[in-house]
Design a protein around this motif. Structure first.
Motif, PDB file in Angstrom:
ATOM      1  N   HIS A 202       0.823  -1.216   0.000  1.00 23.28           N
ATOM      2  CA  HIS A 202       0.000   0.000   0.000  1.00 23.28           C
ATOM      3  C   HIS A 202       0.858   1.268   0.000  1.00 23.28           C
ATOM      4  O   HIS A 202       0.594   2.210  -0.754  1.00 23.28           O
ATOM      5  CB  HIS A 202      -0.923  -0.009   1.221  1.00 23.28           C
ATOM      6  CG  HIS A 202      -1.938   1.087   1.228  1.00 23.28           C
ATOM      7  ND1 HIS A 202      -3.204   0.927   0.705  1.00 23.28           N
ATOM      8  CD2 HIS A 202      -1.873   2.368   1.673  1.00 23.28           C
ATOM      9  CE1 HIS A 202      -3.882   2.053   0.836  1.00 23.28           C
ATOM     10  NE2 HIS A 202      -3.098   2.942   1.420  1.00 23.28           N
TER      11      HIS A 202
ATOM     12  N   GLN B 171       1.379   4.396  -2.953  1.00 20.93           N
ATOM     13  CA  GLN B 171       1.150   5.830  -2.833  1.00 20.93           C
ATOM     14  C   GLN B 171       2.402   6.645  -3.141  1.00 20.93           C
ATOM     15  O   GLN B 171       2.323   7.715  -3.745  1.00 20.93           O
ATOM     16  CB  GLN B 171       0.632   6.155  -1.431  1.00 20.93           C
ATOM     17  CG  GLN B 171      -0.751   5.587  -1.175  1.00 20.93           C
ATOM     18  CD  GLN B 171      -1.392   6.111   0.094  1.00 20.93           C
ATOM     19  OE1 GLN B 171      -2.290   5.510   0.614  1.00 20.93           O
ATOM     20  NE2 GLN B 171      -0.936   7.250   0.585  1.00 20.93           N
TER      21      GLN B 171
ATOM     22  N   THR C  59      -6.568   1.437  -8.241  1.00 21.03           N
ATOM     23  CA  THR C  59      -7.215   1.881  -7.013  1.00 21.03           C
ATOM     24  C   THR C  59      -6.721   3.279  -6.659  1.00 21.03           C
ATOM     25  O   THR C  59      -5.539   3.583  -6.784  1.00 21.03           O
ATOM     26  CB  THR C  59      -6.892   0.933  -5.846  1.00 21.03           C
ATOM     27  OG1 THR C  59      -5.464   0.809  -5.744  1.00 21.03           O
ATOM     28  CG2 THR C  59      -7.485  -0.447  -6.065  1.00 21.03           C
ATOM     29  N   TRP C  60      -7.660   4.144  -6.223  1.00 22.24           N
ATOM     30  CA  TRP C  60      -7.237   5.490  -5.836  1.00 22.24           C
ATOM     31  C   TRP C  60      -8.269   6.119  -4.926  1.00 22.24           C
ATOM     32  O   TRP C  60      -9.142   5.433  -4.392  1.00 22.24           O
ATOM     33  CB  TRP C  60      -6.942   6.340  -7.070  1.00 22.24           C
ATOM     34  CG  TRP C  60      -6.058   7.519  -6.779  1.00 22.24           C
ATOM     35  CD1 TRP C  60      -6.304   8.826  -7.071  1.00 22.24           C
ATOM     36  CD2 TRP C  60      -4.781   7.505  -6.122  1.00 22.24           C
ATOM     37  NE1 TRP C  60      -5.271   9.629  -6.644  1.00 22.24           N
ATOM     38  CE2 TRP C  60      -4.317   8.839  -6.053  1.00 22.24           C
ATOM     39  CE3 TRP C  60      -3.995   6.499  -5.563  1.00 22.24           C
ATOM     40  CZ2 TRP C  60      -3.105   9.193  -5.454  1.00 22.24           C
ATOM     41  CZ3 TRP C  60      -2.787   6.837  -4.975  1.00 22.24           C
ATOM     42  CH2 TRP C  60      -2.354   8.173  -4.929  1.00 22.24           C
ATOM     43  N   PHE C  61      -8.189   7.441  -4.758  1.00 22.39           N
ATOM     44  CA  PHE C  61      -8.974   8.155  -3.756  1.00 22.39           C
ATOM     45  C   PHE C  61      -9.781   9.292  -4.382  1.00 22.39           C
ATOM     46  O   PHE C  61      -9.368   9.889  -5.371  1.00 22.39           O
ATOM     47  CB  PHE C  61      -8.054   8.746  -2.683  1.00 22.39           C
ATOM     48  CG  PHE C  61      -6.965   7.804  -2.245  1.00 22.39           C
ATOM     49  CD1 PHE C  61      -7.277   6.554  -1.740  1.00 22.39           C
ATOM     50  CD2 PHE C  61      -5.633   8.157  -2.335  1.00 22.39           C
ATOM     51  CE1 PHE C  61      -6.283   5.678  -1.328  1.00 22.39           C
ATOM     52  CE2 PHE C  61      -4.623   7.294  -1.922  1.00 22.39           C
ATOM     53  CZ  PHE C  61      -4.948   6.046  -1.421  1.00 22.39           C
TER      54      PHE C  61
ATOM     55  N   TYR D  35     -16.124   3.647   1.804  1.00 18.44           N
ATOM     56  CA  TYR D  35     -15.604   4.743   2.602  1.00 18.44           C
ATOM     57  C   TYR D  35     -15.558   4.295   4.056  1.00 18.44           C
ATOM     58  O   TYR D  35     -16.107   3.247   4.421  1.00 18.44           O
ATOM     59  CB  TYR D  35     -16.458   5.998   2.449  1.00 18.44           C
ATOM     60  CG  TYR D  35     -17.830   5.911   3.082  1.00 18.44           C
ATOM     61  CD1 TYR D  35     -18.070   6.427   4.355  1.00 18.44           C
ATOM     62  CD2 TYR D  35     -18.901   5.322   2.403  1.00 18.44           C
ATOM     63  CE1 TYR D  35     -19.327   6.353   4.937  1.00 18.44           C
ATOM     64  CE2 TYR D  35     -20.158   5.250   2.977  1.00 18.44           C
ATOM     65  CZ  TYR D  35     -20.369   5.772   4.245  1.00 18.44           C
ATOM     66  OH  TYR D  35     -21.614   5.697   4.819  1.00 18.44           O
TER      67      TYR D  35
ATOM     68  N   ASP E  87     -12.634   5.508  -1.001  1.00 21.45           N
ATOM     69  CA  ASP E  87     -11.765   4.729  -1.869  1.00 21.45           C
ATOM     70  C   ASP E  87     -12.541   4.268  -3.100  1.00 21.45           C
ATOM     71  O   ASP E  87     -13.747   4.014  -3.032  1.00 21.45           O
ATOM     72  CB  ASP E  87     -11.242   3.491  -1.135  1.00 21.45           C
ATOM     73  CG  ASP E  87     -10.272   3.845  -0.020  1.00 21.45           C
ATOM     74  OD1 ASP E  87      -9.695   4.948  -0.065  1.00 21.45           O
ATOM     75  OD2 ASP E  87     -10.093   3.025   0.897  1.00 21.45           O
TER      76      ASP E  87
ATOM     77  N   THR F 288     -15.331  -1.128   6.491  1.00 24.38           N
ATOM     78  CA  THR F 288     -15.739  -0.280   5.380  1.00 24.38           C
ATOM     79  C   THR F 288     -17.257  -0.179   5.274  1.00 24.38           C
ATOM     80  O   THR F 288     -18.000  -1.012   5.783  1.00 24.38           O
ATOM     81  CB  THR F 288     -15.187  -0.811   4.042  1.00 24.38           C
ATOM     82  OG1 THR F 288     -15.672  -2.157   3.837  1.00 24.38           O
ATOM     83  CG2 THR F 288     -13.675  -0.817   4.020  1.00 24.38           C
TER      84      THR F 288
ATOM     85  N   ARG G  58      -4.889  13.199   0.926  1.00 18.93           N
ATOM     86  CA  ARG G  58      -5.836  13.220  -0.184  1.00 18.93           C
ATOM     87  C   ARG G  58      -6.388  14.622  -0.421  1.00 18.93           C
ATOM     88  O   ARG G  58      -6.954  14.898  -1.476  1.00 18.93           O
ATOM     89  CB  ARG G  58      -6.995  12.262   0.090  1.00 18.93           C
ATOM     90  CG  ARG G  58      -6.534  10.861   0.455  1.00 18.93           C
ATOM     91  CD  ARG G  58      -7.702   9.932   0.653  1.00 18.93           C
ATOM     92  NE  ARG G  58      -7.261   8.620   1.126  1.00 18.93           N
ATOM     93  CZ  ARG G  58      -7.995   7.520   1.041  1.00 18.93           C
ATOM     94  NH1 ARG G  58      -9.200   7.581   0.501  1.00 18.93           N
ATOM     95  NH2 ARG G  58      -7.544   6.373   1.493  1.00 18.93           N
TER      96      ARG G  58
END
Length: 428
Positions: free
Chosen positions: A81, A85, A101-103, A153, A314, A351, A386
């Motif tokens: 992880h 990033q 995958t991202w934000f 989220y 996410d 989550t 973020r």
């Protein structure tokens, strides 16, 4: 449009990357390829996903969700992880996977503005009815186009074990003074009051965020993240002074500890409470998850009370260099479905589903309380790394906060260094 989601209804509807050559030597990617269900499906090619879901539960969740995607073959490339990033910019400019995958929010907008993401507004014409307007806003670039599909989220709060607190007679604090009094009592009882870890660089950001929002308010915090306020402002110094006052109650040697290890100390009743995202539940044995509870970080400044929290979203994006754009869009439609998110929230107790049509009847008590906390918040932040530029977060804030955690007494010098670097980055 603002790069930040500020509306109270952000989550009312819900009660990395791959393995390019530059990373091959520093991670152990786990690749899973689903079998195509037909010759026609195989003929449409493979959709690749670059995933940061390296922990066991999120990794299993993505695996199960993509197994239900039958129109294309899927290949998941997973790396650590943090490596994800730290290398995302280089990855997206190199040979990225189709989907990654991202934000939501600022960080999504940053890469969209750089031309590193594919416009998926056509995907939103099909899935948009399943999301609130605020979720759509969090998925929209500065150009008004959509680049992101929200998946799950989770709120940040102060977590604890109900059984331990009942045994000791502890009650959730309403103010900072109450928190300090509680921490002193825990210390006298032989507990480390506040679990804490920052080996990975990002967990301490959550403490900074909540203290800044509690002391100076949401608007100041977001403007500071956007480079519009000075880090040498006395308001920022007050945040670090307040934090320094809490250090005596934090778990020591935090720079050598991962968030998982800190979470396990909470599960083992060695620490009394832990400010983290709801994903801390991943570190509890399944039989103990019903013993988890939380409170929102207490009031520091009555002007702002407890009106703001971090609740990161996410999800998934398509890289601008995707080889199978049509297949990637089909996958994002699948990930945007409530049925897909139902699988994820059932497997991952930390989550909540982003889709307003998700089935929340199976939520645990913890998940129901998390959704309620977010729905009641006046302001929702996406988390420090973020809500600001990725280069500022990774090259300035990670080492700066670790410097503070290791040696918290030179606040003036620290803030001058942050401000100098901020000016260079935000004006470049």
């Amino acid at each position: 449009m603002s790069p930040h989601v500020t509306r109270r209804d952000l989550l009312l509807g819900a009660a990395a990357f791959g393995v390019p050559a530059i990373l091959a030597g520093c991670s152990n990617p786990a690749t899973r390829t689903t079998a195509p269900t037909s010759t026609a499906a195989a003929g449409r090619g493979v959709v690749t996903i670059g995933s940061n879901a390296s922990d066991e539960i999120p990794k299993k969740s993505l695996d199960e969700v993509t197994k239900a995607f039958t129109s294309h073959d899927v290949k998941i490339n997973t790396v650590d992880h943090n490596t994800f990033q730290e290398n995302i910019n280089r990855y997206l400019r190199g040979t990225p996977d189709d989907v990654f995958t991202w934000f939501a929010g600022y960080r999504m907008q940053f890469f969209a503005a750089q031309g590193l993401a594919t416009d998926i507004s056509d995907v939103w014409t099909e899935i948009g009815g399943d999301y609130t307007d605020a979720f759509k806003a969090a998925s929209t670039g500065a150009d008004g186009k959509q680049y992101f599909v929200p998946f799950t989220y989770y709120p940040w709060a102060v977590f604890y074990r109900k059984s331990l607190w009942q045994e000791k007679g502890y009650t959730p604090p309403a103010t900072l003074d109450d928190l300090v009094a509680l921490a002193k009592k825990m210390k006298a009882d032989g507990l480390v009051p506040i679990a804490f870890a920052d080996k990975d660089g990002w967990p301490a950001m959550g403490t900074f965020d909540i203290l800044n929002m509690r002391i100076n308010g949401y608007d100041f915090h977001i403007n500071l993240m956007a480079g519009q306020e000075a880090w040498t402002d006395p308001k920022v110094k007050q945040v670090f002074d307040t934090w320094r006052g809490l250090m005596d109650y934090h778990q020591p040697a935090a720079l050598g500890r991962t968030w998982q290890e800190a979470g396990q100390s909470l599960a083992q009743k060695k620490t009394g409470m832990y400010l983290l995202g709801m994903f801390v539940a991943q570190q509890f044995p399944e039989a103990d998850r019903g013993d988890i509870d939380f409170f929102t970080f207490p009031e520091v400044n009555p002007q702002f009370g407890t009106d703001s929290i971090d609740a990161p979203i996410d999800g998934y994006m398509i890289s601008s260099k995707a080889k199978n754009v049509e297949g990637a869009k089909q996958l994002l439609k699948h990930l945007g479905q409530a049925s897909s998110q139902n699988i994820a929230t059932k497997l991952d107790p930390g989550t909540l589903a982003a889709s307003s049509k998700a089935d929340t009847s199976g939520y645990s008590d913890l998940q129901k309380r998390g959704a309620e906390l977010v729905s009641q918040a006046k302001h929702i932040a996406q988390f420090l790394d973020r809500d600001t530029r990725p280069d500022f977060a990774s090259t300035v804030m990670i080492p700066s906060l670790q410097r503070f955690v290791g040696k918290p007494n030179d606040i003036d010098g620290l803030l001058k260094d942050i401000e100098k670097q901020k000016v260079n980055i935000f004006t470049s």
